[in-house]
Enzyme design. Structure first.
Site, mmCIF file in Angstrom:
data_model
loop_
_atom_site.group_PDB
_atom_site.id
_atom_site.type_symbol
_atom_site.label_atom_id
_atom_site.label_comp_id
_atom_site.label_asym_id
_atom_site.label_seq_id
_atom_site.Cartn_x
_atom_site.Cartn_y
_atom_site.Cartn_z
ATOM 1 N N GLN A 79 2.981 -3.130 53.645
ATOM 2 C CA GLN A 79 2.149 -3.281 52.443
ATOM 3 C C GLN A 79 0.674 -3.433 52.837
ATOM 4 O O GLN A 79 -0.205 -2.881 52.177
ATOM 5 C CB GLN A 79 2.621 -4.500 51.638
ATOM 6 C CG GLN A 79 1.740 -4.822 50.452
ATOM 7 C CD GLN A 79 2.365 -5.844 49.531
ATOM 8 O OE1 GLN A 79 3.083 -5.496 48.613
ATOM 9 N NE2 GLN A 79 2.093 -7.112 49.766
ATOM 10 N N LEU B 81 9.094 -17.308 55.479
ATOM 11 C CA LEU B 81 9.225 -17.798 54.104
ATOM 12 C C LEU B 81 9.110 -16.615 53.152
ATOM 13 O O LEU B 81 8.319 -15.701 53.365
ATOM 14 C CB LEU B 81 8.133 -18.830 53.798
ATOM 15 C CG LEU B 81 8.153 -20.090 54.650
ATOM 16 C CD1 LEU B 81 7.112 -21.084 54.143
ATOM 17 C CD2 LEU B 81 9.529 -20.753 54.664
ATOM 18 N N SER B 82 9.944 -16.632 52.123
ATOM 19 C CA SER B 82 9.949 -15.550 51.152
ATOM 20 C C SER B 82 10.543 -16.095 49.856
ATOM 21 O O SER B 82 11.434 -16.953 49.894
ATOM 22 C CB SER B 82 10.821 -14.399 51.689
ATOM 23 O OG SER B 82 11.269 -13.586 50.634
ATOM 24 N N MET C 217 3.386 -12.608 43.474
ATOM 25 C CA MET C 217 4.389 -12.540 42.409
ATOM 26 C C MET C 217 4.961 -13.940 42.150
ATOM 27 O O MET C 217 6.036 -14.077 41.569
ATOM 28 C CB MET C 217 5.497 -11.557 42.780
ATOM 29 C CG MET C 217 4.952 -10.134 42.934
ATOM 30 S SD MET C 217 6.160 -8.849 42.671
ATOM 31 C CE MET C 217 7.295 -9.195 43.974
ATOM 32 N N GLY D 13 -0.345 -11.011 53.292
ATOM 33 C CA GLY D 13 0.450 -11.564 54.382
ATOM 34 C C GLY D 13 1.019 -10.484 55.291
ATOM 35 O O GLY D 13 1.494 -9.445 54.825
ATOM 36 N N GLU D 14 0.985 -10.773 56.599
ATOM 37 C CA GLU D 14 1.532 -9.822 57.583
ATOM 38 C C GLU D 14 3.040 -9.679 57.480
ATOM 39 O O GLU D 14 3.610 -8.745 58.028
ATOM 40 C CB GLU D 14 1.197 -10.286 58.998
ATOM 41 C CG GLU D 14 -0.120 -9.802 59.468
ATOM 42 C CD GLU D 14 -0.161 -9.524 60.954
ATOM 43 O OE1 GLU D 14 0.797 -9.852 61.671
ATOM 44 O OE2 GLU D 14 -1.171 -8.976 61.397
ATOM 45 N N LYS D 15 3.685 -10.634 56.804
ATOM 46 C CA LYS D 15 5.135 -10.523 56.663
ATOM 47 C C LYS D 15 5.470 -9.162 56.041
ATOM 48 O O LYS D 15 6.433 -8.509 56.410
ATOM 49 C CB LYS D 15 5.698 -11.639 55.790
ATOM 50 C CG LYS D 15 7.220 -11.627 55.788
ATOM 51 C CD LYS D 15 7.806 -12.473 54.700
ATOM 52 C CE LYS D 15 7.607 -11.924 53.338
ATOM 53 N NZ LYS D 15 8.713 -11.174 52.771
ATOM 54 N N ARG E 142 12.480 -14.681 48.012
ATOM 55 C CA ARG E 142 13.895 -14.290 47.943
ATOM 56 C C ARG E 142 14.806 -15.238 48.732
ATOM 57 O O ARG E 142 16.005 -15.260 48.496
ATOM 58 C CB ARG E 142 14.081 -12.855 48.436
ATOM 59 C CG ARG E 142 13.567 -11.824 47.467
ATOM 60 C CD ARG E 142 13.970 -10.420 47.885
ATOM 61 N NE ARG E 142 13.618 -9.442 46.865
ATOM 62 C CZ ARG E 142 12.455 -8.842 46.768
ATOM 63 N NH1 ARG E 142 11.498 -9.106 47.641
ATOM 64 N NH2 ARG E 142 12.209 -7.971 45.802
ATOM 65 N N HIS F 40 2.384 -18.309 50.627
ATOM 66 C CA HIS F 40 1.358 -18.054 49.601
ATOM 67 C C HIS F 40 0.202 -19.041 49.749
ATOM 68 O O HIS F 40 -0.969 -18.669 49.686
ATOM 69 C CB HIS F 40 1.946 -18.237 48.194
ATOM 70 C CG HIS F 40 3.037 -17.262 47.843
ATOM 71 N ND1 HIS F 40 4.322 -17.666 47.605
ATOM 72 C CD2 HIS F 40 3.023 -15.926 47.682
ATOM 73 C CE1 HIS F 40 5.061 -16.613 47.313
ATOM 74 N NE2 HIS F 40 4.307 -15.542 47.353
#
Ligand code: AMP
Length: 279
Positions: free
Chosen positions: A153, A184-185, A29, A147-149, A187, A36
């Site tokens: 999902q 890291l995100s 996104m 991503g595993e974060k 948001r 990313h």
């Protein structure tokens, strides 16, 4: 790298690729960060054709405000991704993806769509299913990178692949963190200085729980994380859960044979963050 913004153009691009097994795909996104970029680099390494999509999918947001506040800066993202060797950035508009806005598809991911993130964000994983089915149909990837974060999902994507895209290989990639351990995100950019400081407690409490895994009961461990996080005035815990990593079953007692995952979701001020750690 070429930038494609329309469905017709991406269709043309894909149909010109004779060997679909050369296609690697990273859906995002946008608002790119090193998390990313790590997925994109893995994709570039392993696939002759690396494609990244950038689409802020309205259907996976259950709160209008969260969608409206979601950071979006295409020009900045183009600059960042141009430094990788990604072949294509697919960045369609909302109108391109949902011309009629009347998709009412319902997915059944064996109930995983209803728990944890799914329970707190009703419709979220259905929205994820809708966009990924659309993107997988269009891009016809052989390898996909997640991503595993966002571990739940990954479980959902695995189910979608088993149900509808058996030819696709899923690669789950490690979480990239900042120096203090915060995952890291996109948001994170919305956090104030104080909120960011508070957010460092998330990974700290996960590391602590990992250290204590064999020493205290699962219940006590969950409670410790909950209390440590909730004791900060800026943090409100939504859930703490401990599951078997391979089948996402709830863990009630120690499991020394299988990998185990601890998952948390919190709100820091108004910003919702998730994280997890594998044991
Ligand atoms: P998003 O743009 O947030 O939808 O994320 C796109 C992809 O990047 C998803 O597969 C995420 O799980 C992955 N991702 C997001 N943050 C990180 C991170 N800190 N480390 C590794 N992967 C990440």
């Amino acid at each position: 790298m070429i930038i494609i913004k329309t469905i017709s153009e991406i269709r043309r691009y894909i149909s010109d690729i004779s060997d679909k097994k050369t296609i690697g795909f990273v859906p995002t996104m946008g608002s790119f960060h090193e998390g990313h970029i790590s997925l994109i680099k893995k994709c570039v390494e392993k696939n002759k054709e690396s494609i990244c999509s950038l689409f802020v999918n309205p259907k996976q947001f259950n709160e209008k405000e969260d969608y409206e506040k979601y950071p979006y800066d295409l020009e900045k993202d183009i600059k960042i991704i141009s430094k990788t060797k990604c072949n294509v950035l697919f960045a369609p508009s909302k109108e391109e993806i949902y011309p009629q806005n009347n998709i009412t598809k319902k997915y059944d991911f064996d109930g995983i769509e209803k728990i944890l993130e799914g329970e707190r964000r009703p419709g979220h994983f259905n929205g994820v299913g809708i966009i990924l089915e659309k993107l997988f149909d269009l891009i016809k990837p052989y390898n996909v990178y997640f991503g595993e974060k966002d571990f739940q999902q990954c479980v959902i994507v695995n189910k979608l692949i088993k149900q509808k895209f058996k030819e696709i290989n899923l690669f789950t990639c490690e979480t990239i963190r900042d120096k203090q351990g915060l995952a890291l995100s996109s948001r994170n950019k919305l956090l104030s200085f104080e909120e960011k400081q508070a957010s460092y407690l998330i990974y700290e409490s996960l590391i602590n729980a990992k250290k204590n895994y064999n020493k205290i009961s699962i219940e006590k461990n969950k409670k410790n994380i909950y209390n440590k996080l909730n004791s900060h005035e800026l943090i409100k815990v939504e859930y703490v859960d401990i599951r078997k990593k391979n089948n996402f079953e709830v863990l009630n007692d120690f499991d020394t044979k299988n990998q185990v995952i601890i998952l948390v979701a919190v709100k820091v001020g108004k910003i919702r963050l998730i994280d997890n750690i594998t044991i």
